[in-house]
Design a protein around this motif. Structure first.
Motif, PDB file in Angstrom:
ATOM      1  N   LYS A  15     -17.155  44.567  60.388  1.00 39.93           N
ATOM      2  CA  LYS A  15     -16.096  45.262  59.522  1.00 39.93           C
ATOM      3  C   LYS A  15     -15.380  44.034  59.608  1.00 39.93           C
ATOM      4  O   LYS A  15     -14.583  43.880  61.065  1.00 39.93           O
ATOM      5  N   TRP A  16     -14.190  43.231  58.537  1.00 35.70           N
ATOM      6  CA  TRP A  16     -13.951  43.103  58.354  1.00 35.70           C
ATOM      7  C   TRP A  16     -12.569  43.540  57.285  1.00 35.70           C
ATOM      8  O   TRP A  16     -12.880  43.960  56.851  1.00 35.70           O
ATOM      9  N   THR A  17     -11.076  43.029  57.545  1.00 37.34           N
ATOM     10  CA  THR A  17     -10.120  43.796  56.915  1.00 37.34           C
ATOM     11  C   THR A  17      -9.371  42.885  56.924  1.00 37.34           C
ATOM     12  O   THR A  17      -8.792  41.654  57.459  1.00 37.34           O
ATOM     13  N   MET A  18      -8.802  42.517  55.737  1.00 39.04           N
ATOM     14  CA  MET A  18      -8.427  41.542  54.839  1.00 39.04           C
ATOM     15  C   MET A  18      -6.634  41.209  55.729  1.00 39.04           C
ATOM     16  O   MET A  18      -5.888  42.921  55.449  1.00 39.04           O
ATOM     17  N   ALA A  46      -3.728  47.517  48.326  1.00 35.06           N
ATOM     18  CA  ALA A  46      -5.093  48.371  48.752  1.00 35.06           C
ATOM     19  C   ALA A  46      -4.889  47.048  50.078  1.00 35.06           C
ATOM     20  O   ALA A  46      -5.095  45.978  49.790  1.00 35.06           O
ATOM     21  N   SER A  47      -5.672  47.812  50.852  1.00 33.09           N
ATOM     22  CA  SER A  47      -6.680  47.250  52.369  1.00 33.09           C
ATOM     23  C   SER A  47      -7.946  47.070  51.942  1.00 33.09           C
ATOM     24  O   SER A  47      -8.132  48.037  51.857  1.00 33.09           O
ATOM     25  N   LEU A  48      -8.021  46.086  51.522  1.00 24.31           N
ATOM     26  CA  LEU A  48      -9.337  45.170  51.466  1.00 24.31           C
ATOM     27  C   LEU A  48     -10.267  45.159  52.670  1.00 24.31           C
ATOM     28  O   LEU A  48      -9.853  44.717  54.093  1.00 24.31           O
ATOM     29  N   THR A  49     -10.880  46.347  52.996  1.00 23.40           N
ATOM     30  CA  THR A  49     -12.558  46.044  53.713  1.00 23.40           C
ATOM     31  C   THR A  49     -13.696  45.705  53.556  1.00 23.40           C
ATOM     32  O   THR A  49     -13.750  45.887  52.771  1.00 23.40           O
ATOM     33  N   LEU A  50     -14.429  45.058  54.027  1.00 26.38           N
ATOM     34  CA  LEU A  50     -15.118  44.135  54.234  1.00 26.38           C
ATOM     35  C   LEU A  50     -16.394  44.587  55.170  1.00 26.38           C
ATOM     36  O   LEU A  50     -15.989  44.862  55.839  1.00 26.38           O
ATOM     37  N   THR A  80      -7.848  50.794  50.602  1.00 27.69           N
ATOM     38  CA  THR A  80      -7.563  51.915  50.279  1.00 27.69           C
ATOM     39  C   THR A  80      -6.817  52.703  49.376  1.00 27.69           C
ATOM     40  O   THR A  80      -6.693  52.366  48.027  1.00 27.69           O
ATOM     41  N   GLY A  81      -6.488  53.670  49.137  1.00 31.36           N
ATOM     42  CA  GLY A  81      -5.619  54.604  47.946  1.00 31.36           C
ATOM     43  C   GLY A  81      -6.682  54.852  46.935  1.00 31.36           C
ATOM     44  O   GLY A  81      -5.768  54.612  45.783  1.00 31.36           O
ATOM     45  N   GLY A  82      -7.458  54.561  46.959  1.00 31.21           N
ATOM     46  CA  GLY A  82      -8.714  55.135  45.980  1.00 31.21           C
ATOM     47  C   GLY A  82      -8.840  53.841  45.039  1.00 31.21           C
ATOM     48  O   GLY A  82      -9.488  54.631  44.138  1.00 31.21           O
ATOM     49  N   MET A  83      -8.439  53.129  45.718  1.00 31.65           N
ATOM     50  CA  MET A  83      -9.593  51.671  44.753  1.00 31.65           C
ATOM     51  C   MET A  83     -11.030  51.482  44.893  1.00 31.65           C
ATOM     52  O   MET A  83     -11.574  51.680  46.316  1.00 31.65           O
ATOM     53  N   LYS A  84     -11.162  51.581  43.679  1.00 31.84           N
ATOM     54  CA  LYS A  84     -13.234  51.338  43.530  1.00 31.84           C
ATOM     55  C   LYS A  84     -13.472  49.545  44.717  1.00 31.84           C
ATOM     56  O   LYS A  84     -13.077  48.901  43.419  1.00 31.84           O
ATOM     57  N   GLY A  85     -14.500  49.519  45.393  1.00 33.93           N
ATOM     58  CA  GLY A  85     -14.416  48.723  46.167  1.00 33.93           C
ATOM     59  C   GLY A  85     -15.679  47.282  44.850  1.00 33.93           C
ATOM     60  O   GLY A  85     -16.093  48.039  43.892  1.00 33.93           O
ATOM     61  N   THR A  86     -15.436  46.561  45.272  1.00 35.72           N
ATOM     62  CA  THR A  86     -16.850  45.734  44.978  1.00 35.72           C
ATOM     63  C   THR A  86     -17.650  45.560  45.964  1.00 35.72           C
ATOM     64  O   THR A  86     -18.270  45.862  46.947  1.00 35.72           O
ATOM     65  N   SER A  87     -19.561  45.154  45.278  1.00 37.12           N
ATOM     66  CA  SER A  87     -20.771  44.732  46.063  1.00 37.12           C
ATOM     67  C   SER A  87     -21.107  43.729  45.848  1.00 37.12           C
ATOM     68  O   SER A  87     -21.155  42.960  44.618  1.00 37.12           O
TER      69      SER A  87
END
Length: 195
Positions: A15-18, A46-50, A80-87
């Protein structure tokens, strides 16, 4: 958090976070890609986690039934904040594959292993750590190159992935160039390792 020594371009699994403090603002890049103002603001907050899984398997879809195994990098993004992620599902065989998602629309992308001498753009080539400890691709490569072209909006995005020293510590970094016509945005995205 610094990338541990065992995390290399040959094994990004984890796991990585920007790190938004150390990274460029992504807003200009999203604007050039035609992403709406409201969506840009949500993504920017949003904070993005990969969650990355890197492994070797047959290509998806296979180029032919007996195609040899290739490296894959599968990424599940969450915000975070309910933002839908991508694959993202990448095969490192340099073959274009189509992809669709809610943010970038219909695109085609290709991914491959590269070395610095394979990179012809000064920004994409800049600042990387060198040395044998960074050459962990299957044939001693030190970077991954991802290139995406939009079918709908006319932009391209080229990323070089590797490791740099940022704020005195080794970190996973992506140099990104987004281009559309004569317009160009350069981004440096810095990631902290979460485990």
């Amino acid at each position: 958090m610094a990338a541990p020594a065992n995390k290399t371009i040959g094994d990004l699994s984890g796991k990585w976070t920007m790190n938004k403090t150390l990274s460029s603002s992504i807003e200009p890049g999203l604007a050039l890609q035609g992403i709406s103002w409201a969506t840009r603001k949500i993504v920017g907050l949003a904070s993005l986690t990969l969650d990355i899984k890197q492994y070797s398997a047959a290509p998806s879809p296979p180029a032919e039934p007996s195609a040899p195994a290739v490296f894959h990098i599968d990424i599940e993004q969450t915000g975070t904040g309910g933002m839908k992620g991508t694959s993202e599902k990448r095969c490192l065989d340099n073959i274009f594959r189509d992809h669709k998602d809610w943010l970038f629309g219909h695109v085609k992308g290709q991914t491959r292993w590269v070395n610095p001498e394979d990179i012809d753009d000064a920004f994409l080539k800049s600042g990387w750590l060198e040395g044998d400890e960074e050459k962990k691709g299957p044939n001693g490569e030190s970077h991954v190159c991802s290139h995406v072209e939009s079918y709908d909006a006319g932009w391209t995005a080229t990323q070089i992935w590797g490791f740099k020293t940022i704020d005195g510590v080794r970190r996973h970094v992506r140099n990104v160039v987004i281009a559309k016509g004569k317009d160009r945005v350069e981004l440096q995205l810095v990631y902290d390792y979460l485990g």
